[in-house]
Enzyme design. Structure first.
Site, mmCIF file in Angstrom:
data_model
loop_
_atom_site.group_PDB
_atom_site.id
_atom_site.type_symbol
_atom_site.label_atom_id
_atom_site.label_comp_id
_atom_site.label_asym_id
_atom_site.label_seq_id
_atom_site.Cartn_x
_atom_site.Cartn_y
_atom_site.Cartn_z
ATOM 1 N N LYS A 15 0.817 -1.216 0.000
ATOM 2 C CA LYS A 15 0.000 0.000 0.000
ATOM 3 C C LYS A 15 0.856 1.274 0.000
ATOM 4 O O LYS A 15 0.569 2.208 -0.740
ATOM 5 C CB LYS A 15 -0.827 -0.070 1.289
ATOM 6 N N ARG A 91 -9.258 3.447 9.442
ATOM 7 C CA ARG A 91 -8.904 2.115 9.908
ATOM 8 C C ARG A 91 -10.004 1.518 10.764
ATOM 9 O O ARG A 91 -9.918 0.354 11.138
ATOM 10 C CB ARG A 91 -7.650 2.226 10.758
ATOM 11 N N ARG A 128 11.146 -7.065 5.572
ATOM 12 C CA ARG A 128 11.287 -5.621 5.770
ATOM 13 C C ARG A 128 11.932 -5.319 7.120
ATOM 14 O O ARG A 128 12.752 -4.411 7.234
ATOM 15 C CB ARG A 128 9.905 -4.950 5.686
ATOM 16 N N ARG A 134 13.048 -1.530 11.464
ATOM 17 C CA ARG A 134 12.010 -0.663 12.044
ATOM 18 C C ARG A 134 11.625 -1.162 13.425
ATOM 19 O O ARG A 134 11.247 -2.309 13.595
ATOM 20 C CB ARG A 134 10.767 -0.674 11.129
ATOM 21 N N ARG A 145 -1.147 -5.956 14.675
ATOM 22 C CA ARG A 145 -1.698 -5.111 13.607
ATOM 23 C C ARG A 145 -2.540 -5.916 12.634
ATOM 24 O O ARG A 145 -3.569 -5.459 12.173
ATOM 25 C CB ARG A 145 -0.575 -4.443 12.830
#
Ligand code: AMP
Length: 203
Positions: A15, A91, A128, A134, A145
């Protein structure tokens, strides 16, 4: 006609990447609420201090806070005059209802659900995490999530289908393939193929 688009999809669906590409293609503002919050944290603003722990734990920031953040951003000149792509908002159903109100004068033209199966996004997110280090991508935060997405965000698909603005796009494939499908879906629903792409004056 100006393009105002909402991009829905699980974390890791591509996204963010596709959103940036589409926004550039159409010359519209790319509004990523996750990016706005991460910037606030990086700059240690009052907002950043409030939301840091929420992001680190993979929870959702309060609806009211998010709604005022987005209302402010959508009121800025670029979003009002050139259009926008919303990435990461809404969301929850209350956020979607707030957006219905915010966008009443200049309605959303299309909501795209970028569909990538859960197992595949897990693989992408693991990759990732290793590449970008991250801190908000811990395995527990990612699980949390994805669970919240099924519970809170997936119901928005029905909300927008009822409004007749939903397009579902298969997000599995190379970035170019997926981008091609996104463009085709947007053209089919809105008639817009590029900046001012239908040849009509901007309104
Ligand atoms: P994202 O980059 O869209 O995955 O967002 C990263 C994190 O920011 C999310 O896991 C949430 O903690 C927070 N966040 C972003 N957008 C929203 C939203 N619309 N509502 C609540 N929390 C959000």
């Amino acid at each position: 006609m100006t393009l105002r688009l909402v991009l829905l999809g699980r974390q890791g669906s591509g996204k963010g990447t596709q959103g940036a590409r589409l926004a550039t293609h159409y010359g519209i503002a790319h509004i990523s609420t996750g990016e706005m919050l991460r910037n606030a944290i990086r700059n240690a603003t009052p907002l950043g201090k409030v939301v840091k722990q929420v992001l680190d734990e993979g929870r959702l920031v309060d609806d009211e806070l998010m709604e005022s953040l987005v209302q402010g951003r959508l009121g800025e000149t670029d979003a009002r005059t050139r259009g926008y792509l919303l990435d990461g908002f809404p969301r929850t159903l209350p956020q979607a209802q707030a957006l219905d109100d915010i966008a009443r004068v200049r309605p959303i033209n299309i909501v795209v659900d970028l569909e990538v199966p859960r197992e595949l996004v897990m693989e992408r997110l693991n990759a990732r995490r290793e590449a970008e280090q991250r801190t908000d991508d811990s395995p527990a935060a990612v699980e949390q999530r994805l669970a919240l997405y099924e519970e809170q965000t997936a119901p928005l698909i029905a909300h927008y289908r009822r409004q007749g603005v939903l397009a579902v796009v298969d997000g599995v494939g190379s970035p170019d393939e997926v981008f091609g499908r996104l463009l085709a879906a947007i053209v089919a629903t809105t008639g817009l193929s590029g900046p001012g792409g239908d040849g009509r004056a901007s309104r």
